[in-house]
Scaffold this motif. Structure first.
Motif, PDB file in Angstrom:
ATOM      1  N   GLY A   9      78.287  65.597  82.035  1.00 44.26           N
ATOM      2  CA  GLY A   9      78.854  64.300  81.696  1.00 44.26           C
ATOM      3  C   GLY A   9      77.765  63.308  81.313  1.00 44.26           C
ATOM      4  N   GLY A  10      78.203  62.117  80.901  1.00 42.71           N
ATOM      5  CA  GLY A  10      77.230  61.088  80.535  1.00 42.71           C
ATOM      6  C   GLY A  10      77.820  60.039  79.644  1.00 42.71           C
ATOM      7  N   LEU A  11      76.917  59.262  79.049  1.00 43.09           N
ATOM      8  CA  LEU A  11      77.296  58.176  78.146  1.00 43.09           C
ATOM      9  C   LEU A  11      77.066  58.627  76.706  1.00 43.09           C
ATOM     10  CD1 LEU A  11      78.002  55.191  77.515  1.00 43.09           C
ATOM     11  CD2 LEU A  11      75.558  54.684  77.830  1.00 43.09           C
ATOM     12  N   VAL A  12      78.073  58.398  75.874  1.00 44.33           N
ATOM     13  CA  VAL A  12      77.961  58.793  74.474  1.00 44.33           C
ATOM     14  C   VAL A  12      78.633  57.737  73.616  1.00 44.33           C
ATOM     15  CG1 VAL A  12      80.081  60.176  74.534  1.00 44.33           C
ATOM     16  CG2 VAL A  12      78.286  60.716  72.871  1.00 44.33           C
ATOM     17  N   GLN A  13      78.152  57.573  72.408  1.00 45.79           N
ATOM     18  CA  GLN A  13      78.757  56.609  71.487  1.00 45.79           C
ATOM     19  C   GLN A  13      80.030  57.184  70.875  1.00 45.79           C
ATOM     20  OE1 GLN A  13      75.756  55.517  68.621  1.00 45.79           O
ATOM     21  NE2 GLN A  13      74.819  54.029  70.024  1.00 45.79           N
ATOM     22  N   PRO A  14      80.941  56.323  70.445  1.00 49.73           N
ATOM     23  CA  PRO A  14      82.144  56.823  69.754  1.00 49.73           C
ATOM     24  C   PRO A  14      81.774  57.729  68.580  1.00 49.73           C
ATOM     25  CG  PRO A  14      82.395  54.514  70.268  1.00 49.73           C
ATOM     26  CD  PRO A  14      80.974  54.868  70.621  1.00 49.73           C
ATOM     27  N   GLY A  15      82.493  58.844  68.488  1.00 48.38           N
ATOM     28  CA  GLY A  15      82.199  59.839  67.465  1.00 48.38           C
ATOM     29  C   GLY A  15      81.235  60.903  67.920  1.00 48.38           C
ATOM     30  N   THR A  90      87.171  58.061  77.930  1.00 40.99           N
ATOM     31  CA  THR A  90      86.403  57.679  79.113  1.00 40.99           C
ATOM     32  C   THR A  90      87.201  57.940  80.377  1.00 40.99           C
ATOM     33  OG1 THR A  90      85.147  55.998  77.925  1.00 40.99           O
ATOM     34  CG2 THR A  90      85.314  55.753  80.322  1.00 40.99           C
ATOM     35  N   ASP A  91      86.609  58.678  81.297  1.00 36.72           N
ATOM     36  CA  ASP A  91      87.285  59.069  82.520  1.00 36.72           C
ATOM     37  C   ASP A  91      86.319  59.867  83.384  1.00 36.72           C
ATOM     38  OD1 ASP A  91      90.792  59.608  81.770  1.00 36.72           O
ATOM     39  OD2 ASP A  91      89.866  58.360  83.325  1.00 36.72           O
ATOM     40  N   VAL A  92      86.745  60.156  84.612  1.00 40.28           N
ATOM     41  CA  VAL A  92      86.078  61.177  85.413  1.00 40.28           C
ATOM     42  C   VAL A  92      86.777  62.502  85.114  1.00 40.28           C
ATOM     43  CG1 VAL A  92      85.454  61.986  87.705  1.00 40.28           C
ATOM     44  CG2 VAL A  92      85.481  59.523  87.216  1.00 40.28           C
ATOM     45  N   TYR A  93      86.005  63.509  84.765  1.00 44.29           N
ATOM     46  CA  TYR A  93      86.544  64.823  84.431  1.00 44.29           C
ATOM     47  C   TYR A  93      86.282  65.781  85.588  1.00 44.29           C
ATOM     48  CZ  TYR A  93      87.523  63.373  79.691  1.00 44.29           C
ATOM     49  OH  TYR A  93      88.048  62.733  78.583  1.00 44.29           O
ATOM     50  N   TYR A  94      87.352  66.455  86.010  1.00 44.18           N
ATOM     51  CA  TYR A  94      87.287  67.363  87.150  1.00 44.18           C
ATOM     52  C   TYR A  94      87.525  68.797  86.683  1.00 44.18           C
ATOM     53  CZ  TYR A  94      87.674  63.227  90.119  1.00 44.18           C
ATOM     54  OH  TYR A  94      87.466  62.026  90.741  1.00 44.18           O
ATOM     55  N   CYS A  95      86.717  69.693  87.211  1.00 46.11           N
ATOM     56  CA  CYS A  95      86.917  71.119  86.987  1.00 46.11           C
ATOM     57  C   CYS A  95      87.920  71.645  88.016  1.00 46.11           C
ATOM     58  CB  CYS A  95      85.585  71.840  87.137  1.00 46.11           C
ATOM     59  SG  CYS A  95      85.670  73.631  86.986  1.00 46.11           S
ATOM     60  N   GLN A 120      81.397  62.003  85.324  1.00 46.40           N
ATOM     61  CA  GLN A 120      81.813  60.840  84.549  1.00 46.40           C
ATOM     62  C   GLN A 120      81.495  61.034  83.075  1.00 46.40           C
ATOM     63  OE1 GLN A 120      83.319  57.761  85.608  1.00 46.40           O
ATOM     64  NE2 GLN A 120      83.521  57.503  83.389  1.00 46.40           N
ATOM     65  N   VAL A 121      82.488  60.779  82.246  1.00 49.97           N
ATOM     66  CA  VAL A 121      82.300  60.744  80.799  1.00 49.97           C
ATOM     67  C   VAL A 121      82.621  59.328  80.336  1.00 49.97           C
ATOM     68  CG1 VAL A 121      83.158  61.563  78.572  1.00 49.97           C
ATOM     69  CG2 VAL A 121      82.797  63.182  80.457  1.00 49.97           C
ATOM     70  N   THR A 122      81.651  58.678  79.723  1.00 49.98           N
ATOM     71  CA  THR A 122      81.828  57.314  79.232  1.00 49.98           C
ATOM     72  C   THR A 122      81.532  57.271  77.744  1.00 49.98           C
ATOM     73  OG1 THR A 122      81.167  56.393  81.375  1.00 49.98           O
ATOM     74  CG2 THR A 122      81.129  54.906  79.486  1.00 49.98           C
ATOM     75  N   VAL A 123      82.505  56.783  76.985  1.00 45.09           N
ATOM     76  CA  VAL A 123      82.353  56.667  75.537  1.00 45.09           C
ATOM     77  C   VAL A 123      82.335  55.183  75.202  1.00 45.09           C
ATOM     78  CG1 VAL A 123      83.216  57.352  73.278  1.00 45.09           C
ATOM     79  CG2 VAL A 123      83.629  58.813  75.282  1.00 45.09           C
ATOM     80  N   SER A 124      81.181  54.717  74.764  1.00 43.63           N
ATOM     81  CA  SER A 124      81.035  53.279  74.505  1.00 43.63           C
ATOM     82  C   SER A 124      79.883  53.039  73.546  1.00 43.63           C
ATOM     83  CB  SER A 124      80.773  52.546  75.825  1.00 43.63           C
ATOM     84  OG  SER A 124      80.519  51.173  75.583  1.00 43.63           O
ATOM     85  N   SER A 125      80.031  52.011  72.744  1.00 41.62           N
ATOM     86  CA  SER A 125      78.950  51.632  71.838  1.00 41.62           C
ATOM     87  C   SER A 125      78.064  50.581  72.484  1.00 41.62           C
ATOM     88  CB  SER A 125      79.515  51.113  70.517  1.00 41.62           C
ATOM     89  OG  SER A 125      80.419  50.060  70.740  1.00 41.62           O
TER      90      SER A 125
END
Length: 125
Positions: A9-15, A90-95, A120-125
């Motif tokens: 998981g982590g922070l990534v920009q849209p797209g 954007t959310d917490v992803y569970y296996c 945590q997966v966060t999608v934000s610019s």
């Protein structure tokens, strides 16, 4: 005891894209299926994608065409490749894994749900 450990998981920009991994270990006789769920605090977990041991895949409508689930049965590992990520992802992803933890369970055709700690997966610019 069965443990599921997620990573990726982590922070990534849209797209952008991310690749989640989850390894199941411990007392495992048979893994029937593995999958990924997402959860916003205060709401129920929602299934994102699932793959059976035989390789049958299913996806939530919201991720169809953007996310790809795969697995390595020999390693009891499931992956989720996510592309074209958007802020709504954007959310917490569970296996999740459906596992028979011992011979008795397998012979009785019983299996149990196990969960990872979430990533945590966060999608934000």
């Amino acid at each position: 005891q069965v443990q599921l450990v997620e990573s990726g998981g982590g922070l990534v920009q849209p797209g952008g894209s991310l690749n989640l991994s989850c390894v199941a270990s411990g007392s495992i006789v048979s893994v029937k299926s593995m999958g990924w769920y997402r959860q916003v605090p205060g709401k129920d977990r929602v299934r994102v994608a699932e793959i059976t041991r035989a390789g049958k895949m299913s996806y939530a409508d919201s991720v169809q065409g953007r996310f790809t689930i795969s697995s390595d049965n020999a390693k009891n590992t499931v992956y989720l490749y996510m592309k074209n990520l958007q802020p709504d992802d954007t959310d917490v992803y569970y296996c999740n894994a459906d596992i028979a933890p011992d011979i008795a369970s397998m012979k009785a055709m019983r299996s149990y749900d196990y969960w990872g700690q979430g990533t945590q997966v966060t999608v934000s610019s």
